[in-house]
Design an enzyme around this catalytic site. Sequence first.
Site, PDB file in Angstrom:
ATOM      1  CG  HIS A 123      -0.522   0.302   2.622  1.00 46.40           C
ATOM      2  ND1 HIS A 123      -0.280   1.598   3.046  1.00 46.40           N
ATOM      3  CD2 HIS A 123      -0.144  -0.440   3.351  1.00 46.40           C
ATOM      4  CE1 HIS A 123       0.145   1.517   4.302  1.00 46.40           C
ATOM      5  NE2 HIS A 123       0.377   0.389   4.646  1.00 46.40           N
ATOM      6  CG  ASP A 135       2.241   1.736   7.831  1.00 44.71           C
ATOM      7  OD1 ASP A 135       1.096   2.058   8.740  1.00 44.71           O
ATOM      8  OD2 ASP A 135       1.937   0.908   7.091  1.00 44.71           O
ATOM      9  CD  GLU A 169      -3.280  -1.093   5.146  1.00 48.82           C
ATOM     10  OE1 GLU A 169      -2.769   0.094   5.501  1.00 48.82           O
ATOM     11  OE2 GLU A 169      -3.110  -2.026   6.084  1.00 48.82           O
ATOM     12  CD  GLU A 170      -2.128   2.713   7.338  1.00 52.10           C
ATOM     13  OE1 GLU A 170      -2.713   2.382   8.034  1.00 52.10           O
ATOM     14  OE2 GLU A 170      -1.092   2.849   7.073  1.00 52.10           O
ATOM     15  CG  ASP A 198       1.490  -2.722   5.393  1.00 51.32           C
ATOM     16  OD1 ASP A 198       0.279  -2.722   5.788  1.00 51.32           O
ATOM     17  OD2 ASP A 198       2.343  -1.885   5.815  1.00 51.32           O
ATOM     18  CG  HIS A 285      -0.709   4.031  12.190  1.00 51.87           C
ATOM     19  ND1 HIS A 285      -1.846   3.719  12.169  1.00 51.87           N
ATOM     20  CD2 HIS A 285      -0.158   3.711  10.809  1.00 51.87           C
ATOM     21  CE1 HIS A 285      -2.182   2.636  11.334  1.00 51.87           C
ATOM     22  NE2 HIS A 285      -0.899   2.729  10.395  1.00 51.87           N
TER      23      HIS A 285
HETATM   24  N1  DTR Z   1      -2.203  -2.846   9.026  1.00 51.09           N
HETATM   25  C1  DTR Z   1      -0.710  -2.596   8.908  1.00 51.09           C
HETATM   26  C2  DTR Z   1       0.054  -2.530  10.003  1.00 51.09           C
HETATM   27  C3  DTR Z   1       0.238  -3.921  10.419  1.00 51.09           C
HETATM   28  C4  DTR Z   1       0.040  -4.349  11.651  1.00 51.09           C
HETATM   29  N2  DTR Z   1       0.209  -5.809  11.761  1.00 51.09           N
HETATM   30  C5  DTR Z   1       0.605  -6.221  10.668  1.00 51.09           C
HETATM   31  C6  DTR Z   1       0.640  -7.452  10.202  1.00 51.09           C
HETATM   32  C7  DTR Z   1       1.217  -7.790   8.997  1.00 51.09           C
HETATM   33  C8  DTR Z   1       1.573  -6.457   7.989  1.00 51.09           C
HETATM   34  C9  DTR Z   1       0.881  -5.340   8.303  1.00 51.09           C
HETATM   35  C10 DTR Z   1       0.627  -5.105   9.815  1.00 51.09           C
HETATM   36  C11 DTR Z   1      -0.865  -0.721   8.488  1.00 51.09           C
HETATM   37  O1  DTR Z   1      -1.108  -0.192   9.600  1.00 51.09           O
HETATM   38  O2  DTR Z   1      -0.676  -0.432   7.438  1.00 51.09           O
HETATM   39 ZN    ZN Z   2      -0.431   1.661   8.730  1.00 47.57          ZN
HETATM   40 ZN    ZN Z   3       0.887  -0.452   6.485  1.00 46.64          ZN
END
Ligand code: DTR
Ligand code: ZN
Ligand code: ZN
Length: 437
Positions: A123, A135, A169-170, A198, A285
């Site tokens: 993303h 991120d 994605e967020e 990611d 974040h």
């Molecule tokens: N959701 C993703 C960050 C994230 C948190 N746990 C995982 C595990 C595997 C991949 C990504 C992530 C984000 O905040 O973009």
């Molecule tokens: Zn994120």
């Molecule tokens: Zn992410």
Amino acid sequence: MKLSARLSALAGASALVLGAFAAAVPASAAPSGAAAVTPPDISVTNVKQHLADLQSIATANGGNRAHGRTGYKASIDFVKAKLDAAGYTTSLQTFTSSGATGYNLIADWPGGDPNQVVMSGSHLDSVTAGPGINDNGSGSAAILETALAVSRTNFQPTKHLRFAWWGAEELGLIGSKHYVNNTPAAERAKIKAYLNFDMIGSPNPGYFVYDDDPTIEQTFKDYYAGLGIPTEIETEGDGRSDHAPFKSAGVPVGGLFSGADYTKTAAQAQKWGGTQGQAFDRCYHASCDTTANINDTALDRNADAIAYAVWNLSSGTTTPPTGTVFENTADVSIPDNGAAVTSSVTVSGITGNAPATLKVGVDIVHTYIGDLIVDLIAPDGSVYNVHNRAGGSADNINTTYTVNASSEVANGVWKLRVQDKAAVDTGYISGFKLTFP
Ligand code: DTR
Ligand code: ZN
Ligand code: ZN
């Protein structure tokens, strides 16, 4: 070996470990059973330049690259321009979320079997709080540089290569869900592997491998075994990134992750370095997720692991074999010069006896593998020795052994038994896996 000689050897080994890693990946790493294909090195300097460019875009657009903001569209345009110049067939897919237009960028490398697609995705959007360099600039920049390396080397794999940069994605995997939901089932079925990246440059990094498709997982684990770096199964991510919609649609998925807001344990710090008791990424974040929030070594290793997987999963002409996997990744400390310890898996649902080619995956972190005796114990107590004090002062065992277990009933509790038979060096079992055809 005399203590003094062993310590100097250990010191020597330590000095060697602190030097550059030679990524001699074992031939057994190739997912199709063929010899492993060696990709070009992915320049971490180039990846970091992409991150610097994404940082500049965020700085010039209100400090972020979030969905619906000017910084996101500028990011997509930046990536698209590089891929167009490199000979990719690109397309922008638009969608609407939270009242704003979102964009997915899809880039196809011309050639390869269109009925067998190997796809890599990350993303590209950040949260509104900051520039989102780890991120997820890290994953986005790494697959961009991998795609550019495909072009520079004019790689012509058997399978077709596709790369994707997802929007929103967020906000809840919006862009990748839009892509999967709007790709006809017959086209989705052609995607033989979706690889998701990611957060792969976390400042206090872990080395996590998604444990979804066993062949993809093994491909990444083989790469890291070649570096002598233990990995762990990524357990917090199910459903938390863009592989989730693909997995729900039945596409084989895998990926890499260096950690987010969870805290690194003492055992993890022992095997990977870094700081125990601290988050893998303290700027998750947050506004401090800038180019200063990257561990270059993790970014470099993961970028090279991406290239290794893309090259090897696309070079074979057959669909990579899948198996039934039983795995235990709990760490088990091995007493120095002491009693044997075990890691167990309970096999069920397998008809009849085990195969003559039972794959036994062993991951042991240890500073002197010549101390170790390693046995596979079948459910009826039969002992199959796989390592008997070989290897001298070498570090770690990350090997998949092939054992003729055809006289053993498959179902039941199988154990990996490890005993340290000499003083000074210590370690622990970090993984035990059985793969049935
Ligand atoms: N959701 C993703 C960050 C994230 C948190 N746990 C995982 C595990 C595997 C991949 C990504 C992530 C984000 O905040 O973009
Ligand atoms: Zn994120
Ligand atoms: Zn992410």
